[in-house]
Scaffold this active site. Structure first.
Site, short mmCIF file in Angstrom:
data_model
loop_
_atom_site.label_atom_id
_atom_site.label_comp_id
_atom_site.label_asym_id
_atom_site.label_seq_id
_atom_site.Cartn_x
_atom_site.Cartn_y
_atom_site.Cartn_z
N GLU A 45 0.32 -11.51 -3.62
CA GLU A 45 -0.11 -11.76 -3.74
C GLU A 45 -1.11 -11.78 -5.03
OE1 GLU A 45 1.33 -9.42 -2.27
OE2 GLU A 45 0.07 -7.50 -2.37
N CYS A 87 6.62 -5.67 0.74
CA CYS A 87 6.08 -3.61 0.15
C CYS A 87 5.77 -2.97 1.42
CB CYS A 87 5.23 -3.75 -1.56
SG CYS A 87 5.61 -2.46 -1.62
N GLY A 101 0.99 -1.11 0.16
CA GLY A 101 0.22 0.17 -0.39
C GLY A 101 0.63 1.29 0.18
N HIS A 134 4.84 -8.27 -4.80
CA HIS A 134 3.67 -8.11 -4.70
C HIS A 134 3.08 -9.56 -4.79
CE1 HIS A 134 1.94 -4.48 -3.38
NE2 HIS A 134 2.95 -4.11 -4.02
N ARG A 191 6.48 0.70 -6.99
CA ARG A 191 6.54 2.01 -6.63
C ARG A 191 7.53 0.36 -5.29
NH1 ARG A 191 3.43 4.73 -4.52
NH2 ARG A 191 5.34 6.50 -4.13
N1 GLN Z 1 6.02 3.25 -2.34
C1 GLN Z 1 5.38 2.91 -1.59
C2 GLN Z 1 5.92 3.04 0.20
O1 GLN Z 1 6.67 3.51 0.17
C3 GLN Z 1 5.31 0.94 -1.36
C4 GLN Z 1 4.24 0.41 -2.57
C5 GLN Z 1 3.81 -0.95 -2.61
O2 GLN Z 1 3.24 -1.38 -1.80
N2 GLN Z 1 3.35 -1.02 -3.68
O3 GLN Z 1 4.96 2.30 1.32
#
Ligand code: GLN
Length: 195
Positions: free
Chosen positions: A171, A79, A47, A169, A134
């Site tokens: 999932e 992530c 997230g 990810h 990201r």
């Molecule tokens: N870039 C997000 C962060 O720094 C993480 C991205 C993701 O969970 N897909 O929190």
């Protein structure tokens, strides 16, 4: 029967629930601190880590999550979940500081540079499907941290005892093997506890 929680502050909760389905395993969506007492393992979804941290504080989860981690019950962070677990985050303060790793956020470019690939993950498989959005990378690992996977030479999955983490990810794919590896970790930790 074991119970695995998915922290439902933000992010891809339902997808994790799907990937965790296993025999003798109940999946619980965690929205209240009290629910932490009934589970044997916990998943931190991806997230946005800053938003997740804000919600963690707002709902009184900060201390309870740290104690849950220190209790020896397994945690799997993907992530943004990885960022929450790290002891050090380049350029900013850390969050839960559970794992002996240093991370760099957004290390693989922007949203539109998201990509899917296949990775070798130690102990899991040679061809795990992985979606990077990201994503952070693990810049440094400390003692007791085992590197499980790299992508272009950068560390993207690791384990430290009961903590499992990855930059990507799993999932968001139909490849459930990394989640099933975590389910096994939770079952093993549970057996150790009741011995
Ligand atoms: N870039 C997000 C962060 O720094 C993480 C991205 C993701 O969970 N897909 O929190």
């Amino acid at each position: 029967m074991i119970k695995i929680g998915v922290l439902a502050m933000q992010g891809a909760v339902r997808e994790h629930v799907r990937s965790l389905q296993a025999e003798d395993t109940e999946i619980v969506i965690i929205k209240k601190v009290e629910q932490l007492q009934e589970i044997d393992g916990l998943v931190f979804p991806g997230g946005e880590s800053t938003t997740m941290r804000r919600l963690i504080n707002q709902y009184g989860f900060f201390e309870p999550l740290q104690s849950f981690g220190r209790s020896g019950k397994p945690i799997f962070g993907t992530c943004a979940g990885l960022i929450l677990m790290a002891r050090e985050i380049a350029g900013q303060d850390s969050h839960l500081g559970l794992m002996n790793i240093k991370v760099q956020r957004n290390a693989f470019g922007r949203q539109r540079e998201s990509f899917e690939t296949t990775l070798e993950v130690q102990g899991v498989a040679e061809d795990v499907r992985a979606v990077f959005i990201r994503a952070p990378l693990i810049e440094e690992v400390g003692e007791q941290v085992e590197v499980l996977s790299t992508y272009n030479g950068e560390i993207v999955a690791a384990r430290q005892g009961q903590y499992l983490t990855c930059s990507f990810h799993p999932e968001l794919t139909d490849d459930f093997r990394l989640h099933q590896f975590f389910v096994t970790m939770v079952k093993e930790a549970n057996e150790q506890r009741i011995k």
